[in-house]
Every structure is written in C-alpha cells, then in structure tokens.
Scaffold this motif. Structure first.
Motif, short mmCIF file in Angstrom:
data_model
loop_
_atom_site.label_atom_id
_atom_site.label_comp_id
_atom_site.label_asym_id
_atom_site.label_seq_id
_atom_site.Cartn_x
_atom_site.Cartn_y
_atom_site.Cartn_z
N LYS A 1 0.81 -1.21 0.00
CA LYS A 1 0.00 0.00 0.00
C LYS A 1 0.85 1.27 0.00
O LYS A 1 0.37 2.32 -0.35
CB LYS A 1 -0.93 0.01 1.23
CG LYS A 1 -2.04 -1.02 1.14
CD LYS A 1 -3.03 -0.85 2.29
CE LYS A 1 -4.19 -1.81 2.14
NZ LYS A 1 -5.18 -1.65 3.22
N TYR B 1 -16.14 0.73 -4.00
CA TYR B 1 -17.00 -0.44 -4.16
C TYR B 1 -18.46 -0.02 -4.17
O TYR B 1 -18.89 0.83 -3.40
CB TYR B 1 -16.74 -1.43 -3.00
CG TYR B 1 -17.76 -2.53 -2.91
CD1 TYR B 1 -17.77 -3.57 -3.83
CD2 TYR B 1 -18.74 -2.51 -1.92
CE1 TYR B 1 -18.73 -4.57 -3.75
CE2 TYR B 1 -19.69 -3.51 -1.83
CZ TYR B 1 -19.68 -4.54 -2.76
OH TYR B 1 -20.61 -5.53 -2.67
N ASP C 1 -12.97 -0.46 3.54
CA ASP C 1 -12.04 -0.69 2.44
C ASP C 1 -11.72 -2.18 2.28
O ASP C 1 -10.58 -2.62 2.44
CB ASP C 1 -10.75 0.10 2.66
CG ASP C 1 -10.10 -0.18 4.00
OD1 ASP C 1 -10.82 -0.67 4.90
OD2 ASP C 1 -8.90 0.08 4.14
N TYR C 2 -12.75 -2.96 1.98
CA TYR C 2 -12.57 -4.39 1.69
C TYR C 2 -12.81 -4.64 0.21
O TYR C 2 -13.43 -3.83 -0.50
CB TYR C 2 -13.51 -5.24 2.55
CG TYR C 2 -13.18 -5.17 4.02
CD1 TYR C 2 -12.26 -6.04 4.58
CD2 TYR C 2 -13.78 -4.22 4.84
CE1 TYR C 2 -11.95 -5.96 5.93
CE2 TYR C 2 -13.47 -4.14 6.19
CZ TYR C 2 -12.55 -5.02 6.73
OH TYR C 2 -12.23 -4.93 8.06
N SER C 3 -12.31 -5.74 -0.28
CA SER C 3 -12.37 -6.02 -1.71
C SER C 3 -13.79 -6.41 -2.14
O SER C 3 -14.64 -6.79 -1.30
CB SER C 3 -11.41 -7.16 -2.07
OG SER C 3 -11.83 -8.37 -1.47
N LYS C 4 -14.01 -6.33 -3.45
CA LYS C 4 -15.31 -6.72 -4.00
C LYS C 4 -15.60 -8.18 -3.69
O LYS C 4 -16.73 -8.55 -3.35
CB LYS C 4 -15.31 -6.48 -5.50
CG LYS C 4 -16.59 -6.92 -6.20
CD LYS C 4 -16.49 -6.72 -7.70
CE LYS C 4 -17.75 -7.23 -8.40
NZ LYS C 4 -17.64 -7.10 -9.87
N GLU C 5 -14.56 -9.03 -3.79
CA GLU C 5 -14.75 -10.45 -3.54
C GLU C 5 -15.18 -10.71 -2.09
O GLU C 5 -16.02 -11.58 -1.81
CB GLU C 5 -13.45 -11.22 -3.85
CG GLU C 5 -13.07 -11.27 -5.32
CD GLU C 5 -12.50 -9.95 -5.82
OE1 GLU C 5 -12.18 -9.10 -4.98
OE2 GLU C 5 -12.39 -9.79 -7.05
N GLN C 6 -14.59 -9.95 -1.15
CA GLN C 6 -14.95 -10.13 0.25
C GLN C 6 -16.40 -9.72 0.50
O GLN C 6 -17.12 -10.39 1.24
CB GLN C 6 -14.00 -9.33 1.14
CG GLN C 6 -12.60 -9.94 1.23
CD GLN C 6 -11.66 -9.05 2.00
OE1 GLN C 6 -11.53 -7.87 1.73
NE2 GLN C 6 -10.98 -9.61 2.98
N LYS D 1 -3.44 -5.58 -2.23
CA LYS D 1 -3.50 -4.26 -2.85
C LYS D 1 -4.73 -3.52 -2.35
O LYS D 1 -5.73 -4.09 -1.97
CB LYS D 1 -3.54 -4.39 -4.37
CG LYS D 1 -4.83 -5.01 -4.91
CD LYS D 1 -4.76 -5.14 -6.41
CE LYS D 1 -6.03 -5.76 -6.98
NZ LYS D 1 -5.96 -5.90 -8.43
N GLU D 2 -4.63 -2.22 -2.32
CA GLU D 2 -5.69 -1.39 -1.76
C GLU D 2 -6.96 -1.55 -2.58
O GLU D 2 -6.95 -1.49 -3.80
CB GLU D 2 -5.23 0.06 -1.74
CG GLU D 2 -6.14 0.95 -0.97
CD GLU D 2 -5.54 2.31 -0.74
OE1 GLU D 2 -6.21 3.16 -0.14
OE2 GLU D 2 -4.41 2.51 -1.19
N ALA D 3 -8.07 -1.75 -1.87
CA ALA D 3 -9.34 -2.01 -2.55
C ALA D 3 -9.87 -0.76 -3.23
O ALA D 3 -9.77 0.33 -2.68
CB ALA D 3 -10.37 -2.51 -1.55
N LYS E 1 -1.80 -9.11 -5.20
CA LYS E 1 -3.22 -8.95 -5.55
C LYS E 1 -4.08 -9.01 -4.29
O LYS E 1 -5.06 -8.29 -4.16
CB LYS E 1 -3.64 -10.05 -6.52
CG LYS E 1 -3.03 -9.90 -7.91
CD LYS E 1 -3.47 -11.04 -8.81
CE LYS E 1 -2.83 -10.93 -10.19
NZ LYS E 1 -3.23 -12.05 -11.07
#
Length: 813
Positions: free
Chosen positions: A318, A365, A386-391, A360-362, A357
């Motif tokens: 980050k 969303y 700030d969590y990923s789309k997949e999460q 890396k900063e989400a 991957k």
C-alpha cells in the motif's frame, strides 16, 4: 567505452527541502548512466543553495548530444572560472567527501584498512582522516550467518587522532567476535578466537609510513570482488520492519532500460527464516527502476506473509515503493556486474504477484445485492469499508444463506433489523463474523432472533383461553363502566368488588409438585377470580422472589460435608459454585466462563484487585503451531500461537501466596472460510486464559472443571433457564418503563386542564409526546397501547384548548 552526455534532472523531496519542490538540471559526461548519477550526486550539494543533497530524490538522467551539452555548460564554465579567480585558498589540501548515502566510498584517498580472513570468513576495520584532526572508522564482520557491516562514516563517531578511532573500532569488532565465540557454531568459534588475537591496530598504523599506497587502498566492501574492473557501487535500502525483522533491498541498471533487483531478509529470532542475498540479483529484467523496486518490495511483503506478519505485509503493498526505498538508503555495496545472478524462482515470483493482488488497496466499491449493501452499511458505520469486492460478495452470500435458513415461524425481518442495528466492537469482529458461516449462524441465533416466552408446567404458568365472555345468567344486567387513567387506559381499584363475568382461566398443574406449589395452585383454584386484563397485571413482590428462587440453578456436583468441614478446603469452597448466567457454550461445545465473573468471584473472596489479590505478566511470546491445511493438503505455512506467563498472587491468612500460570491464543490461523485471520486481541485473550487457569487452582468455578455440566442435557437445561431469566427481566423492565411513561404523561395531561394560556398547553402536549416516545413497540399490543395513549393526548389537548377559548369568550362577555 564511448563517452556519453547526459542532462540530470534532480527533483527535491518537497516535504524535506526548505523551498518545497524544486528541480535542478545538471549536465554531466560519463561512460555509463550509473557513473553519471554518481557524479551528479557529488555536484548536487554545491548546486543547491542550501548545500544538502539529502533533500533530493535519485537523479533522472536523459541522454543528450554533445552540442546540447556544450550549450548548457559554456555559461556555467565562465561563471565557475570567475568564482575560482575570486576564491581565497585557505588550505591547499583537498579533504575527502562522503557520498549520497553518508559514508566514504571505495575511491576515497587515504582510507586505511586491516583485515583478517579464514576460509570464507572475514573481519576488517578501516580508518580515515576526514579533515584536519578528525578521524573516522568503519568495520565489517562476516562469519557464517553473522554479517555485520558499518561503512566508514561520521555516524560511527569522530576522534581527534587515529589511535582513538582504531581503539574504538578494535573494541567493537572484538565484542562481536567474543559473542560469536561463545554462542556461534563450532566453525565460527574458531574464526572468532583468531579475530580476538589479531593485531588490527599495528597493521593500520604501519601503513602510515607508506605514502604511495593510498591510491591502491580499498574500502571494506571491495574485498568481496577480486578486481576493480567491472565493479560498481550500489545503493542499499535498509528497512527495519520490527525489532527482529529487517530487509535489505538493492536495484541496478545493468543496461539501458534493464533494471534488476536483489533482497536480503533477516529474522534474528529464527535464522532458518532468513532469505536471499543482497548481492544476488534477479534474472528477469524490469523496464524501469520503479518496477524493479516494486518487485523487491513485493518479496518483502511475501516473506512477511509467510511469517504470518499479515499487517506488516499489507503495508508493503500500500505504501509508495520508490519513496520508501529512496528515503531508507543507508549504505552502498560493491558488486561485479557480470555476477548478477538470481535466487528467485518463477514459482516464488508467482507467489509475489498473487500476494500483491491479495493485499493491494481495494478500489471504490458499489454493492450489487441487498445483502452486500447491508454488509457495506455496517462496515461504513464502523469507518472501515475498504474491503475487496470479492470479500463483500462472500459476506453477502453468507448473509443470504444464513437468513434464508431461518424457520418460517421466525420473524425474519426482525432478525435482519436486529443484525443491521448491532453495535459491533470493531470492524474486524464484524467481518470475521460475516465471513464465517458457523460464527454467523451462532450470532444470528443468539442475538437476532426474537425468542418467545416458553411455558413450563413446573412454573404453573397460567394461560388465558378464549377472551369471549360466557353467557351471563342475567343478560339484562347493566355493566359498570371501567375506571380509566387520564390517558384513557383501564385501571383497577383494589377496593372494587369482582364482577360475575370473568375471562376463562386455565391453570395447568403438573402430575407432582412440591408441597409449596400444590398449596399455591389450590389457592389459585379457590379464588373467585376477577383479574385485570393481562397487559395491566403486576406480579406481587413475593411472587418475584419465589420465581427468582425457582430459576436459581444449583450446582450438580456439591461438596460433601466432610470436605466442607475440612479446614484446608475453606478457600476452595468459597468460590466453588458457578452462576450459569455468566457462562456460555464455546465453539467446541464446552462451557465457557466469563472473565469478568471470575474477577468478581476473586474480589468477593480476597477484596479489591491489587490489594487482596493480583497478577503480573512475566513474559509474552509467539510460537509456531500446527501446519495449515490448504486445498486438502498440508502447506508450508503454520499457525501462530501467542502465549503468556503470569505470576498470580492472593492474600491468605495474612500471608501472600503466589503461583505461576500460562495462557495461549491463536494469533494467526486459517479460518474455515479459507482466509487468514489475524487476531489483534490475542494478548488480552491469552491473559484471560492465564487468569482463569490460575483462579481455578484456588477453587473458583471448580464445579465446571469437575465436569458438573459436561452432560449436554444439563447444558441445554441451563441455556433454557438462562433464556427464561433474560425474558422475565425484559418483561419486567418493559412493564416498569411503560407504567412510568404513562404516569408522567398522565400528569402532563392533568396540568393541561388548569393551564392559563395556549402556549402552556402546547408545551405540556410536547412533553407528553416526548415521554410516550419511550414506550416499547415490540408487540402489536404494545403498539396499540402507545397509539391509544398518543391519541388520548391529542384529545386532551383539543379539549383544553377549546375550554380555554370558551373561558376567554365568557370573560369578554
């Protein structure tokens, strides 16, 4: 090699330079771009009016033609000539200067050194007169895994003569050798003993008599290469990640637009986890310096990931890689350009890319479903979304699955609202719950589902049957209107006699009851019941006390009279019994006791913490646990377990008793959902574990540890009793709140009748409505009661207003 012409663009670090962001262009002639950068670094301090090259980033060189170079330098040369003519020379000796990293490079004139080598091991010190009556030194010690290098610089100290500088250098390297002789491997110990007996000082001082040798003296790092031809100085970035973890990174441009990187990762607590060598460069070339630095940083992040240092690893994906590298350059090394090999396999490089991957900063969303939106809303409210789309997709799928499994008789909307309105301790707890099906199911079941009041025969609970009244013997009998409070709610006067017509009441009696219960049921049967409506009924205090006594959960295992009378069991008996209201089943279906309850028990027995009892944390450490199973097979990764040791003490018969206890908690592990969990509260949990174990040795909650509640039937009964107690307390609190609100609002309604003006009436109305807003609305009955009370306030307000207006008209007439 052909001479090349460059223009160097030197951009300042705007957060460090006094003038903010500035750019200085310096024309330079050199054989290679790397050599040109070294020349620019030497000239940069003079070109800047503040005289400090540390304010600048790494120069960016661009090739130019000879004609362009001449045009740029002709003005500078004339200016330099005028300045040279005006300069007054106070000292004709040219003193050496440090490079951009703050130490003296290999070509420094006058650098003296003495070294001792044995096989591949080397110990060396160097000394230099930096300016008049100022001497500095440097050293290195390389033996097996031990590698300590301190380049010659002013950071090591300044001394008025060479003898003092040499004395300090020799003492330092002897201390290193002494430690290695005591704790190192057998092969390293032999070298260390030889180093301690070697006379470095004499070898250095003997070189002062030879004047022509200075040009051939080399810096410490030059001993690694056999010749000067094909060698180059490389900046090394040193990152001290934690007290025990550090990384050295370097990049080199071997050919134009061909950058290579190297890394050396060290773990002083476990040398088996060390990786790489800063002198061994990658095989694959990167097109830019930035890409090379980024991949080097990726290796650090991947290493931290393998060591279970998840949070530290995330930082390396980050942060600004180039800025971090440039601001942490600490020294230089000398390498042979034809020996830039690689220790990085293609498989390891793939791991670096995959880890990058993950961390890396989400990006921004946007929820795709209502369930994702609910998860996103919860985390946004906790200021950490700030969590990923997949999460978020996984959280949404698990929420939909768990709430979709609920029984059709359960109020799902109520459960969803309860879940969304939950006050989470922090975002990590919420995410852990929503990503783990088992934890999510348990949370929804315990915290979100509206639990009905269960009927137990043993409690002789009465249930009201049909509310239709039976046919009266006298259909023509006129009923007396019920009395009401100021809000129109029916109330019962204790002096009123019961009417003949009553609702049907069914009393269920178990087959066998204790004598007290049988008497209670007989009394209820013999009464000519003329009771209030169910919503106004209040339990007498005696019944409350009786109910509390009935719901008290006795311990299954009791101390025998012999043990109770035993004087040695006095302390044990004081804390033996456990109140199951302060327990719950953990994930392993075992009864878990709340830490705060244990502390309460200890305070009851010994007094306040710190006076009658207490503890001291002796040490904390982390160990490697079981291997992590990934995709059905054992991986190379391991769980991390946090451990702590405490000294627990308490006062007993005027003396202080102490004992040692240990606690542990998983710090890093693989969750069932296939993701890593880093428990940032493991220290607190380990301490709670250690305290619980220590207190159990004194008898606190010993009935649990003796197996009183190991039977699942007993556990179930305890859970049912707990739920019943909680439900009863909720009903009592609701009744208390309702009665208080109605009483207060009724008082305001009464005041409306005597108000002197419309403004006062309006204020009393607002007060009444504010009080009534506190009325619960969990059931349809409660909603109707609240609605009726508000309606009565409006009626009272209108009546009072009309009466006031009428009174005014009469007074005018």
């Amino acid at each position: 090699m052909a001479i090349k012409h460059f223009i160097a663009s030197c951009r300042s670090k705007k957060t460090k330079h006094p003038d903010g962001e500035i750019i200085i262009n310096i024309p330079v002639v050199a054989n290679t771009m790397a050599e040109g950068k070294q020349i620019v670094w030497g000239e940069l301090a003079a070109a800047d009016e503040h005289g400090n090259s540390e304010y600048f980033q790494i120069p960016a060189l661009k090739k130019i033609t000879e004609e362009e170079y001449n045009e740029l330098t002709i003005v500078d040369e004339s200016s330099d000539l005028e300045a040279e003519n005006e300069k007054v020379v106070e000292d004709d000796k040219e003193w050496p200067t440090v490079n951009s990293s703050g130490f003296y490079p290999k070509e420094t004139e006058g650098l003296l050194r003495a070294s001792f080598t044995l096989n591949d091991n080397i110990a060396e010190i160097a000394a230099l007169e930096a300016k008049k009556d100022v001497f500095v030194y440097g050293y290195r010690y390389m033996s097996g895994p031990q590698s300590i290098v301190k380049p010659t610089s002013h950071d090591n100290g300044e001394y008025p003569n060479i003898e003092e500088a040499l004395q300090t250098a020799v003492e330092t390297i002897n201390n290193i050798a002494e430690f290695q002789a005591e704790h190192g491997a057998e092969s390293d110990q032999a070298f260390a003993n030889e180093v301690m007996s070697y006379d470095f000082e004499t070898e250095i001082l003997s070189q002062l008599e030879i004047d022509d040798e200075s040009e051939d003296q080399l810096s410490i790092d030059d001993q690694i290469g056999s010749t000067l031809e094909g060698q180059i100085d490389i900046d090394v970035c040193l990152l001290q990640i934690t007290d025990s973890l550090s990384a050295q990174l370097a990049v080199i441009e071997k050919k134009p637009n061909e950058w290579f990187f190297s890394y050396q990762l060290e773990n002083t607590e476990d040398r088996t986890k060390d990786k790489g060598n800063v002198r061994d460069f990658s095989i694959d070339a990167k097109s830019t310096r930035k890409n090379a630095i980024t991949h080097a940083m990726g290796m650090v992040g991947n290493w931290l990931y393998e060591l279970k240092e998840m949070q530290e690893g995330m930082k390396f994906f980050k942060r600004n890689a180039v800025e971090t590298f440039d601001t942490n350059i600490s020294h230089q090394i000398v390498i042979n350009l034809d020996k830039a090999g690689s220790l990085i396999s293609e498989e390891m490089q793939r791991k670096v890319n995959s880890v990058a991957k993950v961390f890396k900063e989400a990006p921004a969303y946007t929820p795709a479903t209502i369930w994702e939106e609910r998860a996103y809303g919860i985390l946004t409210g906790l200021d950490k979304a700030d969590y990923s789309k997949e999460q978020y997709e996984e959280m949404g799928e698990k929420l939909m699955a768990v709430f979709g499994e609920l029984d059709k008789n359960i109020d799902v909307e109520y459960a969803i609202k309860a879940f969304v309105d939950t006050e989470w301790d922090d975002a990590n707890t919420a995410v852990k719950t929503m990503l783990n099906l088992r934890m999510l199911r348990a949370f929804v079941k315990d915290e979100c589902i509206k639990k009905p009041v269960k009927k137990h025969d043993s409690l002789c609970i009465t249930s009201v049957g049909d509310t239709d009244k039976p046919a009266s013997n006298d259909d023509t009998k006129q009923e007396t209107p019920p009395k009401t409070d100021p809000l129109g709610n029916q109330v019962k006067n204790v002096n009123d006699k019961p009417d003949n017509e009553q609702p049907k009441v069914k009393v269920e009696k178990p087959e066998s009851l204790p004598p007290a219960k049988e008497k209670q049921v007989d009394q209820e049967k013999s009464q000519n019941t003329n009771e209030q409506p169910q919503d106004l009924k209040q339990d007498p205090p005696a019944e409350n006390e009786s109910r509390n006594a009935e719901t008290e959960k006795p311990t299954v295992i009791e101390l025998s009279p012999e043990l109770i009378e035993n004087p040695n069991m006095g302390l044990w008996a004081k804390g033996f019994k456990t109140d199951l209201n302060f327990t719950k089943l953990d994930n392993n279906n075992r009864l878990s006791i709340k830490t705060q309850y244990r502390i309460q028990k200890a305070t009851e027995i010994w007094g306040p913490v710190g006076i009658g009892w207490g503890y001291k944390v002796i040490r904390e450490w982390t160990v490697q646990g079981a291997p992590i199973i990934m995709n059905g097979s054992i991986s190379e990764l391991f769980t991390q377990v946090h451990k702590c040791e405490i000294e627990f003490w308490y006062m007993h018969e005027g003396a202080k008793a102490t004992l040692t206890s240990y606690g542990d908690t998983k710090k890093l592990y693989m969750a069932q959902g296939g993701y890593f969990v880093h428990d940032d509260e493991c220290e607190k949990k380990s301490l709670s574990d250690a305290l619980g174990k220590a207190m159990s040795l004194t008898g606190i909650c010993a009935d649990v540890y003796l197996g009183s509640y190991d039977d699942t039937t007993i556990q179930h009964r305890a859970e049912v009793a707990q739920a019943a107690d909680k439900q009863v307390r909720t009903i009592e609190q609701t009744q208390e709140i309702t009665q208080k609100a109605l009483t207060q609002a009724g008082g305001f309604v009464e005041e409306m009748k005597t108000a002197l003006n419309l403004s006062e009436i309006n204020i009393l109305k607002q007060k009444s409505l504010a009080i009534l807003s506190a009325l619960p609305t969990g059931t349809d009955e409660q909603k109707q009661k609240k609605s009726k009370a508000i309606k009565n306030v409006d009626i009272a307000f209108n009546n009072a207003s009309e009466n006031l207006q009428a009174a005014k008209k009469e007074s005018v007439a």
